[in-house]
Design an enzyme around this catalytic site. Structure first.
Site, PDB file in Angstrom:
ATOM      1  N   ARG A  64       0.832  -1.212   0.000  1.00 15.27           N
ATOM      2  CA  ARG A  64       0.000   0.000   0.000  1.00 15.27           C
ATOM      3  C   ARG A  64       0.866   1.263   0.000  1.00 15.27           C
ATOM      4  O   ARG A  64       0.553   2.253  -0.654  1.00 15.27           O
ATOM      5  CB  ARG A  64      -0.934   0.023   1.214  1.00 15.27           C
ATOM      6  CG  ARG A  64      -2.161  -0.844   1.011  1.00 15.27           C
ATOM      7  CD  ARG A  64      -3.167  -0.728   2.133  1.00 15.27           C
ATOM      8  NE  ARG A  64      -3.848   0.555   2.272  1.00 15.27           N
ATOM      9  CZ  ARG A  64      -4.785   1.015   1.443  1.00 15.27           C
ATOM     10  NH1 ARG A  64      -5.145   0.321   0.397  1.00 15.27           N
ATOM     11  NH2 ARG A  64      -5.351   2.182   1.661  1.00 15.27           N
ATOM     12  N   HIS A 104      -6.723   8.740  11.150  1.00 13.77           N
ATOM     13  CA  HIS A 104      -6.440   7.301  11.108  1.00 13.77           C
ATOM     14  C   HIS A 104      -4.954   7.004  10.929  1.00 13.77           C
ATOM     15  O   HIS A 104      -4.578   5.925  10.487  1.00 13.77           O
ATOM     16  CB  HIS A 104      -7.270   6.631   9.990  1.00 13.77           C
ATOM     17  CG  HIS A 104      -8.743   6.608  10.281  1.00 13.77           C
ATOM     18  ND1 HIS A 104      -9.698   6.354   9.346  1.00 13.77           N
ATOM     19  CD2 HIS A 104      -9.412   6.824  11.451  1.00 13.77           C
ATOM     20  CE1 HIS A 104     -10.906   6.405   9.916  1.00 13.77           C
ATOM     21  NE2 HIS A 104     -10.751   6.695  11.187  1.00 13.77           N
ATOM     22  N   CYS A 157       7.991   1.374  16.682  1.00 15.09           N
ATOM     23  CA  CYS A 157       8.217   0.083  17.336  1.00 15.09           C
ATOM     24  C   CYS A 157       6.977  -0.321  18.148  1.00 15.09           C
ATOM     25  O   CYS A 157       6.410   0.497  18.874  1.00 15.09           O
ATOM     26  CB  CYS A 157       9.431   0.179  18.258  1.00 15.09           C
ATOM     27  SG  CYS A 157       9.685  -1.323  19.224  1.00 15.09           S
ATOM     28  N   CYS A 159       8.425  -0.209  22.090  1.00 16.20           N
ATOM     29  CA  CYS A 159       8.849   1.015  22.793  1.00 16.20           C
ATOM     30  C   CYS A 159       8.415   2.288  22.078  1.00 16.20           C
ATOM     31  O   CYS A 159       8.733   3.380  22.528  1.00 16.20           O
ATOM     32  CB  CYS A 159      10.360   1.015  22.996  1.00 16.20           C
ATOM     33  SG  CYS A 159      11.308   1.305  21.485  1.00 16.20           S
ATOM     34  N   CYS A 188      13.662  -2.884  15.750  1.00 17.53           N
ATOM     35  CA  CYS A 188      13.942  -1.632  16.450  1.00 17.53           C
ATOM     36  C   CYS A 188      15.378  -1.637  16.967  1.00 17.53           C
ATOM     37  O   CYS A 188      15.780  -2.571  17.678  1.00 17.53           O
ATOM     38  CB  CYS A 188      12.959  -1.480  17.609  1.00 17.53           C
ATOM     39  SG  CYS A 188      13.266  -0.042  18.643  1.00 17.53           S
ATOM     40  N   ALA A 242     -15.448  14.356  -6.268  1.00 18.48           N
ATOM     41  CA  ALA A 242     -14.626  15.339  -5.554  1.00 18.48           C
ATOM     42  C   ALA A 242     -13.746  16.146  -6.522  1.00 18.48           C
ATOM     43  O   ALA A 242     -13.614  17.363  -6.398  1.00 18.48           O
ATOM     44  CB  ALA A 242     -13.763  14.622  -4.518  1.00 18.48           C
TER      45      ALA A 242
HETATM   46  P1  OAD Z   1     -16.100   4.954   2.252  1.00 26.12           P
HETATM   47  O1  OAD Z   1     -15.576   4.069   1.161  1.00 26.12           O
HETATM   48  O2  OAD Z   1     -16.873   4.333   3.369  1.00 26.12           O
HETATM   49  O3  OAD Z   1     -17.052   6.055   1.600  1.00 26.12           O
HETATM   50  C1  OAD Z   1     -16.719   6.748   0.427  1.00 26.12           C
HETATM   51  C2  OAD Z   1     -17.875   7.687   0.052  1.00 26.12           C
HETATM   52  O4  OAD Z   1     -17.440   8.441  -1.080  1.00 26.12           O
HETATM   53  C3  OAD Z   1     -19.167   6.997  -0.336  1.00 26.12           C
HETATM   54  O5  OAD Z   1     -20.262   7.645   0.298  1.00 26.12           O
HETATM   55  C4  OAD Z   1     -19.248   7.218  -1.859  1.00 26.12           C
HETATM   56  O6  OAD Z   1     -20.575   7.404  -2.318  1.00 26.12           O
HETATM   57  C5  OAD Z   1     -18.483   8.490  -2.034  1.00 26.12           C
HETATM   58  N1  OAD Z   1     -17.846   8.637  -3.351  1.00 26.12           N
HETATM   59  C6  OAD Z   1     -17.658   7.693  -4.309  1.00 26.12           C
HETATM   60  N2  OAD Z   1     -16.977   8.201  -5.349  1.00 26.12           N
HETATM   61  C7  OAD Z   1     -16.738   9.500  -5.067  1.00 26.12           C
HETATM   62  C8  OAD Z   1     -16.076  10.562  -5.724  1.00 26.12           C
HETATM   63  N3  OAD Z   1     -15.489  10.375  -6.906  1.00 26.12           N
HETATM   64  N4  OAD Z   1     -16.022  11.783  -5.130  1.00 26.12           N
HETATM   65  C9  OAD Z   1     -16.585  11.978  -3.911  1.00 26.12           C
HETATM   66  N5  OAD Z   1     -17.219  11.012  -3.215  1.00 26.12           N
HETATM   67  C10 OAD Z   1     -17.283   9.784  -3.767  1.00 26.12           C
HETATM   68  O7  OAD Z   1     -14.862   5.754   2.773  1.00 26.12           O
HETATM   69  P2  OAD Z   1     -14.659   6.573   4.128  1.00 26.12           P
HETATM   70  O8  OAD Z   1     -15.940   7.161   4.590  1.00 26.12           O
HETATM   71  O9  OAD Z   1     -13.510   7.457   3.924  1.00 26.12           O
HETATM   72  O10 OAD Z   1      -9.740   3.722   4.984  1.00 26.12           O
HETATM   73  O11 OAD Z   1     -14.247   5.427   5.116  1.00 26.12           O
HETATM   74  C11 OAD Z   1     -13.645   5.795   6.310  1.00 26.12           C
HETATM   75  C12 OAD Z   1     -12.466   4.955   6.579  1.00 26.12           C
HETATM   76  O12 OAD Z   1     -12.800   3.608   6.364  1.00 26.12           O
HETATM   77  C13 OAD Z   1     -11.323   5.328   5.677  1.00 26.12           C
HETATM   78  O13 OAD Z   1     -10.239   5.669   6.480  1.00 26.12           O
HETATM   79  C14 OAD Z   1     -11.097   4.112   4.841  1.00 26.12           C
HETATM   80  C15 OAD Z   1     -12.010   3.027   5.361  1.00 26.12           C
HETATM   81  O14 OAD Z   1     -11.339   2.005   5.968  1.00 26.12           O
HETATM   82  C16 OAD Z   1      -9.041   3.514   3.829  1.00 26.12           C
HETATM   83  O15 OAD Z   1      -9.551   3.479   2.719  1.00 26.12           O
HETATM   84  C17 OAD Z   1      -7.598   3.327   4.018  1.00 26.12           C
END
Ligand code: OAD
Length: 236
Positions: free
Chosen positions: A55, A104, A112, A115, A140, A224
C-alpha cells in the site's frame, strides 16, 4: 473557520485503492481484520508488513488530484482552514496543505510495537510486494522489538490530540464540508453530526445519497475532483 473532512474516495481519485478495494484482486484471499489489527499483526507480522509496504508503494507512486489541490488553495480564501482526513496517505500535504489532522494515522510513518521508537523508512519507493508476499518488519535499534505501520487498526483508539482538534473544529467552525466519505466509520463519522448539532453549516460532496443528506444544508452531488475546483472558483 472553514473545515474540510475528507475520506477514502478523495484518494481513490488518485488511484489509491480504498481499504476495502485493496482487499480485492491480488489480496482478495485476506481478511481485513487479519491485515489491520494487532491480533493479525502478532499472528503474522511479515504478512501484515508486506501488505502495508504494498500500500505504501501505491501511495508513493500516486499524485494529488484536483480535489487535493483545490482544498489546499482554499486556505488562501478562508480566514482559517482546518483539514481533517481519514486517509492515511500524504496527498493533501503534497498538494500544499499544512497542519493536516490525520485521524487514522499515516502510512508513511511506522514505530516500534514495544517502545514506540519512530522508524525512518529508507528513501525511495519500495518494490511492490507481489500477491501476498511476506516482508519481515524492520527491527527496532533501541529495544529489538519490531516496527508496525503508523496507522490506526481495528479496535485501537484514534490519536487523542488529532481527535480533539477535529471535534473542536466541528464545534467551533462556521462551515464543515465533507468530501468523499460515507461517514460510517466511527468515531470519525461523528464529526459532521457534531457540527450540525452545534448549528454549523454542513456541506456534503458526494455523488450518491448518504445518511448525511439529512444534516447537510448543501449537498453537492458529484465527484470530488470535479466539485472541489468548481467550489474554489465560486469562493474566489
Ligand atoms: P467509504 O468508502 O466508506 O465512503 C466513500 C464515500 O465516497 C461513499 O459515500 C461514496 O458514495 C463516495 N464517493 C464515491 N466516489 C466518489 C467521488 N469520486 N467523489 C466523492 N465522493 C465519492 O470511505 P470513508 O468514509 O472514507 O480507509 O471510510 C472511512 C475509513 O474507512 C477510511 O479511512 C477508509 C475506510 O477504511 C481507507 O480506505 C484506508
Amino acid at each position: 473557520m472553514l473545515s474540510f473532512f475528507t475520506g477514502a474516495r478523495v484518494s481513490a481519485e488518485s488511484g489509491i485503492p480504498t481499504f476495502r478495494d485493496a482487499l480485492t484482486g491480488l489480496w482478495e484471499r485476506f481478511d481485513a481484520y487479519d491485515l489491520a489489527s494487532m491480533e493479525g499483526y502478532l499472528h503474522d507480522k511479515a504478512m501484515v508488513w508486506g501488505w502495508y509496504e504494498w500500500r505504501r508503494a501505491k501511495v508513493l507512486k500516486a499524485q494529488p488530484n484536483p480535489a487535493h489541490f483545490a482544498i489546499a488553495q482554499m486556505a488562501e480564501c478562508a480566514e482559517k482552514l482546518t483539514l481533517i482526513t481519514q486517509n492515511v496517505d500524504d496527498l493533501h500535504e503534497r498538494a500544499g496543505s499544512s497542519n493536516v489532522i490525520h485521524l487514522h494515522g499515516e502510512i508513511t510513518r511506522a514505530h516500534c510495537v514495544e517502545c514506540a521508537a519512530p522508524y525512518t523508512f529508507p528513501p525511495g519507493i519500495p518494490d511492490e510486494p507481489e500477491n501476498g508476499k511476506r516482508v519481515d518488519p524492520p527491527v527496532c535499534g533501541r529495544c529489538g522489538g519490531t516496527m508496525r505501520p503508523g496507522v490506526v487498526w481495528f479496535g485501537e483508539e484514534l490519536p487523542l490530540k488529532a481527535y480533539q482538534q477535529a471535534v473542536e473544529a466541528a464545534r467551533e467552525g462556521d462551515e464543515f464540508v465533507t468530501v468523499g466519505t460515507s461517514s460510517l466509520v466511527y468515531p470519525a463519522a461523528e464529526l459532521p453530526y457534531i457540527a450540525a448539532e452545534n448549528g454549523k453549516i454542513v456541506v456534503q460532496v458526494n455523488p450518491v445519497e448518504t445518511s448525511m443528506d439529512q444534516i447537510s444544508m448543501h449537498v453537492l452531488r458529484g465527484r470530488a475532483g470535479d466539485v472541489m475546483p468548481a467550489l474554489l472558483h465560486c469562493w474566489r
